[in-house]
Design an enzyme around this catalytic site. Sequence first.
Site, PDB file in Angstrom:
ATOM      1  CG  HIS A  78      -1.527   1.319   1.584  1.00 21.37           C
ATOM      2  ND1 HIS A  78      -2.603   1.889   0.687  1.00 21.37           N
ATOM      3  CD2 HIS A  78      -1.313   2.134   2.564  1.00 21.37           C
ATOM      4  CE1 HIS A  78      -3.074   3.085   1.181  1.00 21.37           C
ATOM      5  NE2 HIS A  78      -2.192   3.197   2.315  1.00 21.37           N
ATOM      6  CG  ASP A 107       6.245  17.433 -26.887  1.00 18.28           C
ATOM      7  OD1 ASP A 107       6.485  16.868 -25.859  1.00 18.28           O
ATOM      8  OD2 ASP A 107       5.309  17.080 -27.727  1.00 18.28           O
ATOM      9  CD1 TRP A 143       6.002   3.685   4.142  1.00 20.55           C
ATOM     10  CD2 TRP A 143       7.459   4.655   2.497  1.00 20.55           C
ATOM     11  NE1 TRP A 143       6.462   5.217   4.539  1.00 20.55           N
ATOM     12  CE2 TRP A 143       7.069   5.646   3.697  1.00 20.55           C
ATOM     13  CE3 TRP A 143       8.019   5.125   1.321  1.00 20.55           C
ATOM     14  CZ2 TRP A 143       7.943   6.734   3.452  1.00 20.55           C
ATOM     15  CZ3 TRP A 143       8.644   6.435   1.254  1.00 20.55           C
ATOM     16  CH2 TRP A 143       8.384   7.432   2.538  1.00 20.55           C
ATOM     17  CB  SER A 171      10.940   5.440 -14.457  1.00 18.07           C
ATOM     18  OG  SER A 171       9.892   6.469 -14.510  1.00 18.07           O
ATOM     19  CB  SER A 172      12.189   9.300 -10.805  1.00 16.41           C
ATOM     20  OG  SER A 172      10.981   8.886 -10.051  1.00 16.41           O
ATOM     21  CG  HIS A 255      12.542  15.270   5.170  1.00 14.60           C
ATOM     22  ND1 HIS A 255      11.358  15.074   5.699  1.00 14.60           N
ATOM     23  CD2 HIS A 255      12.374  16.665   4.537  1.00 14.60           C
ATOM     24  CE1 HIS A 255      10.570  16.247   5.898  1.00 14.60           C
ATOM     25  NE2 HIS A 255      11.239  17.139   5.117  1.00 14.60           N
ATOM     26  CD  GLU A 257       9.602  10.176  -2.869  1.00 12.22           C
ATOM     27  OE1 GLU A 257      10.757  10.501  -3.642  1.00 12.22           O
ATOM     28  OE2 GLU A 257       8.480  10.099  -3.156  1.00 12.22           O
ATOM     29  CE1 TYR A 259       7.935  20.093   2.984  1.00 11.46           C
ATOM     30  CE2 TYR A 259       9.534  18.736   4.142  1.00 11.46           C
ATOM     31  CZ  TYR A 259       8.688  19.576   4.165  1.00 11.46           C
ATOM     32  OH  TYR A 259       8.315  19.915   5.313  1.00 11.46           O
ATOM     33  CB  SER A 270      -0.248  29.096  -6.108  1.00 12.72           C
ATOM     34  OG  SER A 270       0.642  28.603  -5.054  1.00 12.72           O
ATOM     35  CG  HIS A 304      12.515  15.030  10.748  1.00  9.98           C
ATOM     36  ND1 HIS A 304      12.284  16.124  10.486  1.00  9.98           N
ATOM     37  CD2 HIS A 304      11.779  14.104   9.921  1.00  9.98           C
ATOM     38  CE1 HIS A 304      11.472  15.932   8.922  1.00  9.98           C
ATOM     39  NE2 HIS A 304      11.324  14.655   8.990  1.00  9.98           N
ATOM     40  CG  HIS A 305      11.516  10.416   9.180  1.00  8.09           C
ATOM     41  ND1 HIS A 305      10.466  10.411   9.054  1.00  8.09           N
ATOM     42  CD2 HIS A 305      12.153  11.638   8.464  1.00  8.09           C
ATOM     43  CE1 HIS A 305       9.921  11.178   7.919  1.00  8.09           C
ATOM     44  NE2 HIS A 305      10.882  12.200   7.655  1.00  8.09           N
ATOM     45  CB  THR A 330       5.329  25.281   5.742  1.00  8.54           C
ATOM     46  OG1 THR A 330       6.732  24.472   5.598  1.00  8.54           O
ATOM     47  CG2 THR A 330       4.111  24.489   5.288  1.00  8.54           C
ATOM     48  CE  LYS A 333       4.157  27.372  -1.374  1.00  8.45           C
ATOM     49  NZ  LYS A 333       4.831  28.376  -2.093  1.00  8.45           N
ATOM     50  NE  ARG A 452       4.171   3.955  10.909  1.00  9.86           N
ATOM     51  CZ  ARG A 452       4.862   4.519  10.173  1.00  9.86           C
ATOM     52  NH1 ARG A 452       5.811   5.241  10.532  1.00  9.86           N
ATOM     53  NH2 ARG A 452       4.665   4.298   8.738  1.00  9.86           N
TER      54      ARG A 452
HETATM   55  C1  HEM Z   1       5.633  21.478   8.714  1.00  9.18           C
HETATM   56  C2  HEM Z   1       6.088  20.346   8.009  1.00  9.18           C
HETATM   57  C3  HEM Z   1       6.567  18.865   8.555  1.00  9.18           C
HETATM   58  C4  HEM Z   1       7.099  18.695   9.655  1.00  9.18           C
HETATM   59  C5  HEM Z   1       7.761  19.526  10.674  1.00  9.18           C
HETATM   60  C6  HEM Z   1       7.232  17.198   9.696  1.00  9.18           C
HETATM   61  C7  HEM Z   1       7.726  16.439  10.722  1.00  9.18           C
HETATM   62  C8  HEM Z   1       7.663  15.090  10.731  1.00  9.18           C
HETATM   63  C9  HEM Z   1       8.573  14.033  11.603  1.00  9.18           C
HETATM   64  C10 HEM Z   1       9.381  14.686  12.949  1.00  9.18           C
HETATM   65  C11 HEM Z   1       8.118  12.887  11.393  1.00  9.18           C
HETATM   66  C12 HEM Z   1       8.629  11.537  11.924  1.00  9.18           C
HETATM   67  C13 HEM Z   1       7.606  11.187  13.211  1.00  9.18           C
HETATM   68  C14 HEM Z   1       8.155   9.779  13.736  1.00  9.18           C
HETATM   69  O1  HEM Z   1       8.463   8.859  12.887  1.00  9.18           O
HETATM   70  O2  HEM Z   1       8.226   9.781  14.867  1.00  9.18           O
HETATM   71  C15 HEM Z   1       7.630  12.897  10.187  1.00  9.18           C
HETATM   72  C16 HEM Z   1       6.983  11.737   9.516  1.00  9.18           C
HETATM   73  C17 HEM Z   1       6.488  11.985   8.148  1.00  9.18           C
HETATM   74  N1  HEM Z   1       6.165  12.906   7.293  1.00  9.18           N
HETATM   75 FE1  HEM Z   1       6.286  14.871   8.014  1.00  9.18          FE
HETATM   76  N2  HEM Z   1       6.552  16.706   8.414  1.00  9.18           N
HETATM   77  C18 HEM Z   1       6.091  17.717   7.907  1.00  9.18           C
HETATM   78  C19 HEM Z   1       5.391  17.654   6.854  1.00  9.18           C
HETATM   79  C20 HEM Z   1       5.258  16.545   5.744  1.00  9.18           C
HETATM   80  C21 HEM Z   1       4.873  16.813   4.401  1.00  9.18           C
HETATM   81  C22 HEM Z   1       4.544  17.916   3.664  1.00  9.18           C
HETATM   82  C23 HEM Z   1       4.789  15.464   4.045  1.00  9.18           C
HETATM   83  C24 HEM Z   1       4.496  14.719   2.664  1.00  9.18           C
HETATM   84  C25 HEM Z   1       3.897  15.270   1.785  1.00  9.18           C
HETATM   85  C26 HEM Z   1       5.291  14.632   5.210  1.00  9.18           C
HETATM   86  C27 HEM Z   1       5.289  13.136   5.107  1.00  9.18           C
HETATM   87  C28 HEM Z   1       5.685  12.557   6.201  1.00  9.18           C
HETATM   88  C29 HEM Z   1       5.731  10.931   6.159  1.00  9.18           C
HETATM   89  C30 HEM Z   1       5.268  10.353   5.053  1.00  9.18           C
HETATM   90  C31 HEM Z   1       6.185  10.398   7.379  1.00  9.18           C
HETATM   91  C32 HEM Z   1       6.093   9.077   8.253  1.00  9.18           C
HETATM   92  C33 HEM Z   1       7.373   7.987   7.447  1.00  9.18           C
HETATM   93  C34 HEM Z   1       7.212   6.907   7.982  1.00  9.18           C
HETATM   94  O3  HEM Z   1       7.753   6.543   8.970  1.00  9.18           O
HETATM   95  O4  HEM Z   1       6.604   5.927   7.414  1.00  9.18           O
HETATM   96  N3  HEM Z   1       5.318  15.354   6.197  1.00  9.18           N
HETATM   97  N4  HEM Z   1       7.182  14.121   9.701  1.00  9.18           N
HETATM   98 CU   LIG Z   2      10.750  13.930   7.053  1.00 10.48          CU
END
Ligand code: HEM
Ligand SMILES: [Cu+2]
Lengths: 535, 300
Positions: A78, A107, A143, A171-172, A255, A257, A259, A270, A304-305, A330, A333, A452
Amino acid sequence: MSAVIESHHDDHHHGPAKGFSRWLYTTNHKDIGSLYLWFSFIMLFVGGAMAMVIRAELFEPGSQIVSPEFYNQMVTNHGLIMVFGVIMPAFVGLANWMIPMQIGAPDMALPRLNNLSFWILPAAFGVLLSTFLMEGGAPNFGWTFYAPLSTEYAPPTVTFFIFAVHIMGASSIMGSINIITTILNMRAPGMTLMKMPLFVWSWLITAYLLIAVMPVLAGAVTMMLMDIHFGTSFFSAAGGGDPVLFQHVFWFFGHPEVYIMILPAFGIVSHIIETFSRKPIFGYSSMVYAIASIALLSFVVWAHHMFTVGMPIAGELFFMYSTMLIAIPTGVKVFNWLSTMFKGSLTFETPMLFAIAFVALFTIGGLSGLMLAIAPADFQYHDTYFVVAHFHYVLVPGALFSIVAAVYYWLPKWTGYMYDEVLGKTHFWLSFISVNLTFFPMHFVGLAGMPRRIPDYAMQFADYNMIVSVGAFLFGLSQLLFLFNVLKCVYYGKSATAEVWEGAKGKGLEWTVDSPAPYHTFETSPDLTNPQTNN
Amino acid sequence: MSSESSYYVPASSKLPIFMALSLLLFVYGAGYTINDLGKEDSFSHWILISSFLLMWGTMFFWFSEVIKENDKGMYSDQLNTSFVHGMSWFIFSEVMFFFAFFLALGYVRIFAVPWLGGEGEKGIANILWPGFEASWPLMETPDNERFPGAHHNMSIPALSKIHTWLPFWNTLCLVTSSGTIALAEAALKKGNRKGFKLWMVATLTLGYIFVVLQSVEYYEAYAHMGLTLGAGIYGTTFFLMTGFHGFHVCLGAIILTIMTIRGFRGAFSEHEHFGLAAGSWYWHFVDVVWILLVLVVYVF
Ligand code: HEM
Ligand SMILES: [Cu+2]
């Protein structure tokens, strides 16, 4: 009231080739854009079906429908499909359709490469899905495929997963090279960088991020391959390596990614907000600088992850503060979007509804992100449903809503027909309600400690999980309405005008050409050096 | 549509779909071949081989097509600029691929190995393998039974013995070849075709010497030094970094060989020689990576 202006029809020549081979051999940016979008749409339902299995299993505590092993495969695939097979291809599809039109190019810069970039995707995902039928089952390590789960303890199909990621990355990269080259080299005379539409700007920076980090992902899976089959010890402490190294390499890609999956959304939203506010976007140049600084910062926040893996305190602090810093651009915006709407003459057609929902709900996701960024607090939140709630808020009512909004916004331009507004609004309200029903309660169970990626949970989480599952089924069903609406528009829609939206006047070159846009839009680029011809 | 001024967009093309097909075959071929390693009756390597044949065949026709179109004058200046952009960003992506491995090496040397040895606040990891001592190059791994460390390493010897050290000659070859290819390009631009051919042959010779020396080094490592892929993190990083670099040298050498052959057959003019220029950028890139690599893998 309707903002749609009556239609007129022009004839155009240079049509596409006939038959199915058109789609195999095409070099036309619009054909390829459609291919990307349809591919992404199909994968949305494939990945969505997997989510339905997950939610059915979690409907009640206890082991219900699938085995834990299969549950793991569902969660993993998923995630992989939604990230690499839905969100990213959809944005690339939109880029293909819109960038040449918005910059006045004939094009994409490298049309044959463009076709290759697309056709790799069905191959990669075909391989990934075929692993379900192979011995040992599909990838089951999430994932994020952390080592050693994805190396020492992985099913044999991990080898296919690795190579599938390799070609997906290729591809990307090719797609991004094409986009960046198109933007830098193919703009109509007079369109300076700071006159580019924001969608183009957001893709310029996204493409740069992609070229910078997809190779790092390729490096990560290559290290896995070597560890699994050729005796190396990148991720094995027994040989002097470190499993945590995997997380560093992965999140250095991961990370940026995330964004990559949101910057193009910023561009889309916008455009839609300025069109339906009948005002130019507020703070154009600050929008550009905000996107650029988000992109730059995204390279220095990856750990931060990993707050809980045991980093030195200096690392925790650095990554905590750098992450919080991202909230500033952010916020810029979000305030710009609000200011654009402020005192605008707003109308609420379907694209605008999705765009406004984007602003509101993405902000919720951003705020929960900020909570997660606080390292000591993250020790509580990490690996709970709170994280799941966070990233689904930024990705579903964030990235996905922006894509849906973009489809409604530009569909009349692509097909020449209007979609059904009532159906569109129904689709919106059903999605809006169900998306919150699905993801909002996840915050609560997450804060209360529900982990989770586990197919079972403690009794006290039962009520919320049932609500979540009901919301998820509803959300899944609502997307069928979207499919229906798109098909209805293509086959039975009323004709659309060149301008389509009342507020689209002066909002970009795509509204100066017919609807549907001719197969070859700008055989010679429009000259924008004289400001009069601009709009 | 094919005049000098307009941007050439091919009507349609069968090449990409064959390329995508070859990649599909490649994934299955490589996956099954690697999973079947050690099995006697596996035929999966044939899938892999056929994928390569299809890939190379398609690439041959693709490049021929591009050259043909260019010779017919279908490419405008703007299109050539697109190629320049495309190649530059491709090289950037390659830089980032190497970056992943440099990042890994840095992390291992600065953090992982010292921590395993008990250093710093994370020294607790030392409980797993008491008595393990951190050093670099890491000759004795934490679990020396599973990952038997090498008994010799490739690090730089005393300055007086530098001539016995293969990487020294390798560096000399590559750096010189970056110079010779620049001379070849300069000669071509001046219309001096003889000089152009001469310097190209010199570049290629140096490139091939590099590949040969590198193979000798690998042979030495496996045969006499106990330095293998399985020799723990030192062997791992050593082989993966020099290996991927070597692979890129081979790729560059193949590109330049083709360019040289084309040059001998009269291709390229004083103003139009993008194929050669792209090959030469690639070669400089490979050279720069080597210099960084020598510093962090062999010297420091
Ligand atoms: C203000 C902006 C953001 C901050 C401060 C932020 C912060 C964080 C932090 C600290 C985590 C880790 C949490 C943990 O695993 O304990 C996290 C996880 C995640 N964030 Fe964000 N994030 C932000 C915006 C975004 C955006 C814009 C996206 C995607 C479009 C995103 C997608 C994700 C994803 C996919 C994870 C989880 C990854 C995983 O462990 O599977 N975040 N974020
Ligand atoms: Cu991140």
